[in-house]
Design a protein around this motif. Structure first.
Motif, PDB file in Angstrom:
ATOM      1  N   LYS A 123       9.068   9.987  22.227  1.00 26.78           N
ATOM      2  CA  LYS A 123       9.784  11.157  21.699  1.00 26.78           C
ATOM      3  C   LYS A 123       9.809  12.314  22.706  1.00 26.78           C
ATOM      4  CE  LYS A 123       9.811  14.334  17.834  1.00 26.78           C
ATOM      5  NZ  LYS A 123       9.107  14.842  16.679  1.00 26.78           N
ATOM      6  N   GLU A 124       8.701  12.524  23.405  1.00 30.05           N
ATOM      7  CA  GLU A 124       8.625  13.633  24.364  1.00 30.05           C
ATOM      8  C   GLU A 124       9.638  13.460  25.496  1.00 30.05           C
ATOM      9  OE1 GLU A 124       5.178  16.127  26.804  1.00 30.05           O
ATOM     10  OE2 GLU A 124       4.666  14.222  25.841  1.00 30.05           O
ATOM     11  N   LEU A 125       9.792  12.232  25.980  1.00 32.82           N
ATOM     12  CA  LEU A 125      10.790  11.962  27.023  1.00 32.82           C
ATOM     13  C   LEU A 125      12.199  12.213  26.502  1.00 32.82           C
ATOM     14  CD1 LEU A 125       9.682   8.750  28.947  1.00 32.82           C
ATOM     15  CD2 LEU A 125      10.404  10.913  29.947  1.00 32.82           C
ATOM     16  N   ARG A 126      12.462  11.766  25.289  1.00 30.10           N
ATOM     17  CA  ARG A 126      13.791  11.958  24.708  1.00 30.10           C
ATOM     18  C   ARG A 126      14.110  13.459  24.573  1.00 30.10           C
ATOM     19  NH1 ARG A 126      13.530   9.918  19.643  1.00 30.10           N
ATOM     20  NH2 ARG A 126      12.323   8.218  20.493  1.00 30.10           N
ATOM     21  N   GLU A 127      13.133  14.226  24.092  1.00 28.34           N
ATOM     22  CA  GLU A 127      13.330  15.675  23.968  1.00 28.34           C
ATOM     23  C   GLU A 127      13.554  16.330  25.333  1.00 28.34           C
ATOM     24  OE1 GLU A 127       9.919  17.031  21.825  1.00 28.34           O
ATOM     25  OE2 GLU A 127      10.634  16.201  19.918  1.00 28.34           O
ATOM     26  N   ALA A 128      12.811  15.877  26.330  1.00 30.37           N
ATOM     27  CA  ALA A 128      12.977  16.421  27.680  1.00 30.37           C
ATOM     28  C   ALA A 128      14.360  16.087  28.225  1.00 30.37           C
ATOM     29  CB  ALA A 128      11.890  15.867  28.610  1.00 30.37           C
ATOM     30  N   TRP A 129      14.835  14.888  27.942  1.00 36.23           N
ATOM     31  CA  TRP A 129      16.174  14.483  28.382  1.00 36.23           C
ATOM     32  C   TRP A 129      17.234  15.378  27.758  1.00 36.23           C
ATOM     33  CZ3 TRP A 129      19.079   9.548  26.456  1.00 36.23           C
ATOM     34  CH2 TRP A 129      20.265   9.382  27.181  1.00 36.23           C
ATOM     35  N   PHE A 130      17.148  15.584  26.453  1.00 38.30           N
ATOM     36  CA  PHE A 130      18.133  16.441  25.783  1.00 38.30           C
ATOM     37  C   PHE A 130      18.054  17.878  26.299  1.00 38.30           C
ATOM     38  CE2 PHE A 130      17.845  13.184  22.257  1.00 38.30           C
ATOM     39  CZ  PHE A 130      19.061  12.611  22.561  1.00 38.30           C
ATOM     40  N   SER A 131      16.853  18.351  26.545  1.00 35.32           N
ATOM     41  CA  SER A 131      16.674  19.709  27.073  1.00 35.32           C
ATOM     42  C   SER A 131      17.293  19.830  28.467  1.00 35.32           C
ATOM     43  CB  SER A 131      15.185  20.035  27.116  1.00 35.32           C
ATOM     44  OG  SER A 131      14.969  21.281  27.692  1.00 35.32           O
ATOM     45  N   ALA A 132      17.082  18.815  29.304  1.00 30.00           N
ATOM     46  CA  ALA A 132      17.656  18.837  30.658  1.00 30.00           C
ATOM     47  C   ALA A 132      19.183  18.769  30.590  1.00 30.00           C
ATOM     48  CB  ALA A 132      17.105  17.680  31.488  1.00 30.00           C
ATOM     49  N   LYS A 133      19.720  17.982  29.656  1.00 30.31           N
ATOM     50  CA  LYS A 133      21.183  17.922  29.499  1.00 30.31           C
ATOM     51  C   LYS A 133      21.726  19.300  29.134  1.00 30.31           C
ATOM     52  CE  LYS A 133      22.672  14.619  26.776  1.00 30.31           C
ATOM     53  NZ  LYS A 133      22.875  13.416  25.940  1.00 30.31           N
ATOM     54  N   GLU A 134      21.033  19.996  28.260  1.00 27.41           N
ATOM     55  CA  GLU A 134      21.467  21.338  27.864  1.00 27.41           C
ATOM     56  C   GLU A 134      21.383  22.310  29.040  1.00 27.41           C
ATOM     57  OE1 GLU A 134      23.237  24.225  25.947  1.00 27.41           O
ATOM     58  OE2 GLU A 134      23.069  22.173  25.179  1.00 27.41           O
ATOM     59  N   MET A 135      20.344  22.198  29.854  1.00 31.03           N
ATOM     60  CA  MET A 135      20.225  23.047  31.045  1.00 31.03           C
ATOM     61  C   MET A 135      21.376  22.792  32.004  1.00 31.03           C
ATOM     62  SD  MET A 135      16.309  23.369  32.238  1.00 31.03           S
ATOM     63  CE  MET A 135      15.377  22.276  31.195  1.00 31.03           C
ATOM     64  N   CYS A 136      21.731  21.515  32.176  1.00 29.63           N
ATOM     65  CA  CYS A 136      22.857  21.177  33.062  1.00 29.63           C
ATOM     66  C   CYS A 136      24.139  21.826  32.551  1.00 29.63           C
ATOM     67  CB  CYS A 136      23.035  19.662  33.151  1.00 29.63           C
ATOM     68  SG  CYS A 136      21.802  18.859  34.170  1.00 29.63           S
ATOM     69  N   ARG A 137      24.369  21.727  31.263  1.00 30.76           N
ATOM     70  CA  ARG A 137      25.569  22.354  30.678  1.00 30.76           C
ATOM     71  C   ARG A 137      25.565  23.860  30.923  1.00 30.76           C
ATOM     72  NH1 ARG A 137      24.373  19.373  25.747  1.00 30.76           N
ATOM     73  NH2 ARG A 137      25.419  17.374  25.928  1.00 30.76           N
ATOM     74  N   THR A 138      24.407  24.484  30.716  1.00 33.99           N
ATOM     75  CA  THR A 138      24.296  25.942  30.894  1.00 33.99           C
ATOM     76  C   THR A 138      24.583  26.331  32.334  1.00 33.99           C
ATOM     77  OG1 THR A 138      22.653  26.035  29.130  1.00 33.99           O
ATOM     78  CG2 THR A 138      22.762  27.917  30.615  1.00 33.99           C
ATOM     79  N   TRP A 139      23.998  25.599  33.288  1.00 32.41           N
ATOM     80  CA  TRP A 139      24.232  25.908  34.692  1.00 32.41           C
ATOM     81  C   TRP A 139      25.696  25.688  35.079  1.00 32.41           C
ATOM     82  CZ3 TRP A 139      21.452  28.690  37.911  1.00 32.41           C
ATOM     83  CH2 TRP A 139      20.093  28.859  37.659  1.00 32.41           C
TER      84      TRP A 139
END
Length: 169
Positions: A123-139
């Motif tokens: 679960k922690e990896l999945r959450e980190a993946w989604f968080s990184a995807k959101e950061m990419c979108r923001t950048w």
């Protein structure tokens, strides 16, 4: 008194010069807790010299290097750990977090995704993946807004920087 056999007896870490086992790792963790990560790095350098295929040692040194702000070296150790133990989610988490600290959001997203493939139930990896995807979108949004003038650029940068900083700390 320290002379030393290289026989791996499972001691409890009573000797500081322990080549393998938890002795050196425990000393390194304590050094980090006491605010001496440079000491932890030296201890772990010595431990890795005796057991260069133990992913745990690379992860511990990665933690110490992050404490020193040496994210590039931490990334190398996390990469090595994820290579040595691909079924261990910690290597992917450490590597992705080091990439975020270096503002390589696309790389972090890819690392977390690889970690999810290797560890689908984590679960922690999945959450980190989604968080990184959101950061990419923001950048990316920040990059597109850069054409909108100085004020828009500053606002976009601040909005994009906040998730990056919260991931690092």
């Amino acid at each position: 008194s320290g002379g030393g056999g290289s026989g791996g007896g499972g001691g409890n870490g009573n000797g500081r010069e322990s080549a393998l086992g938890l002795g050196g790792v425990e000393y390194a963790r304590e050094a980090v807790r006491l605010g001496r990560p440079e000491t932890a790095v030296r201890i772990l350098d010595r431990e890795i010299g005796g057991a260069s295929t133990d992913a745990r040692l690379y992860l511990e040194r990665c933690n110490a290097l992050v404490s020193l702000g040496e994210h590039g070296r931490a990334l190398e150790d996390a990469h090595t750990a994820s290579y040595l133990a691909p079924k261990t989610p910690q290597g992917f988490l450490h590597k992705g977090n080091a990439q975020i600290a270096l503002c390589d959001h696309d790389g972090a997203m890819a690392t977390f995704q690889l970690g999810c493939v290797a560890n689908p139930s984590d679960k922690e990896l999945r959450e980190a993946w989604f968080s990184a995807k959101e950061m990419c979108r923001t950048w990316r949004r920040a990059g597109k807004m850069a054409l909108g003038g100085e004020r828009a650029r500053i606002q976009a940068f601040e909005a994009a920087r906040e998730p990056c900083l919260s991931q690092v700390s």
